[in-house]
Design an enzyme around this catalytic site. Structure first.
Site, short mmCIF file in Angstrom:
data_model
loop_
_atom_site.label_atom_id
_atom_site.label_comp_id
_atom_site.label_asym_id
_atom_site.label_seq_id
_atom_site.Cartn_x
_atom_site.Cartn_y
_atom_site.Cartn_z
N LYS A 79 14.37 29.70 57.88
CA LYS A 79 15.22 30.67 58.91
C LYS A 79 14.95 32.34 58.61
CE LYS A 79 19.17 31.20 58.78
NZ LYS A 79 21.05 31.69 59.08
N LYS A 84 19.53 37.28 55.90
CA LYS A 84 19.25 38.34 55.60
C LYS A 84 19.91 38.29 53.93
CE LYS A 84 23.61 38.57 57.76
NZ LYS A 84 24.30 38.01 58.23
N LYS A 91 23.79 26.51 52.27
CA LYS A 91 23.61 26.97 50.96
C LYS A 91 25.15 26.75 49.93
CE LYS A 91 24.77 30.41 54.53
NZ LYS A 91 25.41 31.42 54.52
N1 AQP Z 1 16.61 33.74 61.32
C1 AQP Z 1 17.26 33.66 62.71
N2 AQP Z 1 16.78 33.33 64.28
C2 AQP Z 1 17.98 33.50 64.74
N3 AQP Z 1 19.22 33.49 64.83
C3 AQP Z 1 19.84 33.93 63.59
N4 AQP Z 1 21.76 33.84 62.88
C4 AQP Z 1 21.02 34.07 61.76
N5 AQP Z 1 19.54 33.81 61.92
C5 AQP Z 1 19.15 34.15 62.25
C6 AQP Z 1 22.40 34.72 63.85
O1 AQP Z 1 22.34 35.59 63.69
C7 AQP Z 1 24.11 35.12 63.89
C8 AQP Z 1 24.83 35.74 62.97
O2 AQP Z 1 24.86 34.65 61.84
P1 AQP Z 1 25.74 35.37 60.47
O3 AQP Z 1 25.20 36.19 59.79
O4 AQP Z 1 27.55 34.77 60.48
O5 AQP Z 1 24.61 34.25 59.60
P2 AQP Z 1 23.83 33.57 58.80
O6 AQP Z 1 23.48 32.96 60.20
O7 AQP Z 1 24.20 32.73 57.85
O8 AQP Z 1 22.76 34.48 58.69
P3 AQP Z 1 21.83 34.90 57.90
O9 AQP Z 1 21.35 36.28 58.37
O10 AQP Z 1 20.99 33.80 57.32
O11 AQP Z 1 23.33 35.35 56.84
P4 AQP Z 1 22.53 34.48 55.20
O12 AQP Z 1 21.49 35.21 54.76
O13 AQP Z 1 23.70 35.29 54.50
O14 AQP Z 1 23.31 33.66 55.47
C9 AQP Z 1 24.31 33.96 64.35
O15 AQP Z 1 24.61 33.94 65.44
C10 AQP Z 1 22.87 33.36 63.81
O16 AQP Z 1 22.76 31.91 64.75
#
Ligand code: AQP
Length: 338
Positions: A201, A204, A118
């Site tokens: 991955k 969002k 990040k």
């Molecule tokens: N691509 C993914 N595949 C499987 N699981 C996923 N998770 C996120 N993306 C995937 C799971 O969703 C939960 C919440 O994640 P988060 O929002 O706390 O943070 P993150 O993992 O950083 O998710 P994002 O969507 O990638 O958010 P941003 O873009 O804001 O960093 C976790 O259980 C995660 O494993």
């Protein structure tokens, strides 16, 4: 290994840092619902304090927190069966987060790959909170004495750090106070990949909307994104091994398997030999059938934000019945005068 002296309790959270994606749904929320239905005590959280580790516009944060709560409920998380909260309404998360910042070591934090991903080349300019994120995450979990945490694959390292923090605290103070939490990383889609790049991955916050399926996308948008998803020119294999060097194909098959509650082998039995031209419409149809009822229900819930706020306020009250005594006991163990 679950610490036998602790009663099972499930905790997990998602950041309201954007709209929910199919990755969040398949990697996390679907499992949240199953664990709730298994009758375990469950606490699910909109981690707004984590979201602000990167800039959030206040109006967007407010909207995204409510929309995330709507997404949880529309996916099957019942406020009658689970405690549903936003993190900032339960102050013990942040208070224990500070304690754990003093337990965790710099060297542990510097190994966190999510921070490296990040922050990228920008390590001097990102917030201190982004670096300390895993200490707050450990507090989110341990302030409930949670024993099980359903997450996607990307959170595995943070959960190992949570275990390290609990172990060090217990060791330093000569207690058996915090459980050694078990990650629950299960299912065919623990790591859903970007539709544009099978090595990244689905996220969002990816600048490309075409890289992800949002839970609020309408049927046409879902179908278009799947039709345009990056693939290779070959037909689908009949055996799992045939997906090894084909990340984009593997991703679409994994999504199909997770959405249809089948194993990858079962899916390949059904679709092996097909070209993407015929598989993609099948996948789009399945995704629309599974996601449309959720997005319709989300929209209905979002038409009454005051009701969502009431649910979160009630959740915070229930949560604090658990978190206040655990924080008090932590302070007492540490020698804080009460
Ligand atoms: N691509 C993914 N595949 C499987 N699981 C996923 N998770 C996120 N993306 C995937 C799971 O969703 C939960 C919440 O994640 P988060 O929002 O706390 O943070 P993150 O993992 O950083 O998710 P994002 O969507 O990638 O958010 P941003 O873009 O804001 O960093 C976790 O259980 C995660 O494993």
């Amino acid at each position: 290994m679950t610490t036998p002296t602790f009663t099972p309790r499930v905790f997990s959270g998602i950041q309201p840092s954007g709209g929910l994606t199919l990755g969040n749904y398949l990697g996390a929320i679907k499992r949240f619902v199953q664990m709730q239905e298994e009758g375990l005590p469950t606490v699910y959280c909109m981690v707004d304090l984590h979201a602000i580790t990167v800039w959030q516009d206040p109006a967007d944060l407010r909207h995204n927190t409510r929309e995330l709560a709507a997404g949880f409920i529309a996916s099957g998380i019942s406020p009658e069966k689970s405690i549903l909260i936003n993190q900032s309404q339960v102050p013990e998360h942040a208070q224990l987060g500070w304690v754990f910042s003093c337990v965790a070591r710099m060297g542990w934090m510097q190994r966190m790959t999510q921070f490296k991903d990040k922050a990228g080349k920008n390590t001097q300019n990102v917030s201190l909170g982004l670096f300390g994120y895993p200490a707050l995450m450990a507090a989110d979990i341990l302030v409930y004495h949670a024993t099980h945490v359903p997450v996607g694959e990307d959170q595995k390292q943070h959960l190992e750090l949570t275990r390290d923090i609990a172990t060090k605290f217990n060791h330093d103070y000569g207690v058996d106070f915090f459980p050694i939490t078990e990650p629950v990383i299960e299912g065919a889609a623990t790591r859903v990949m970007s539709l544009r790049d099978g090595s990244k991955k689905m996220s969002k916050s990816d600048p490309s909307d075409a890289s992800r399926i949002n839970m609020t996308d309408d049927a046409d948008t879902i179908a278009r994104k799947i039709r345009k998803a990056k693939t290779d020119p070959d037909a689908l294999p009949s055996e799992t091994e045939g997906l090894t060097e084909r990340p984009e194909a593997r991703n679409l098959v994994n999504i199909y398997a997770a959405l249809s509650d089948q194993s990858v082998d079962q899916v390949l039995n059904e679709v092996g030999g097909q070209q993407f031209g015929s598989f993609k419409p099948l996948l789009a149809e399945l995704a629309v059938a599974k996601l449309s009822p959720i997005s319709t229900e989300m929209a209905r819930l979002m038409s009454d934000p005051a009701e969502i706020d009431r649910i979160l306020a009630r959740g915070a009250e229930q949560a604090r019945e658990i978190t206040v005594p655990i924080l008090e006991k932590t302070y007492e163990i540490m020698g804080m005068v009460r």
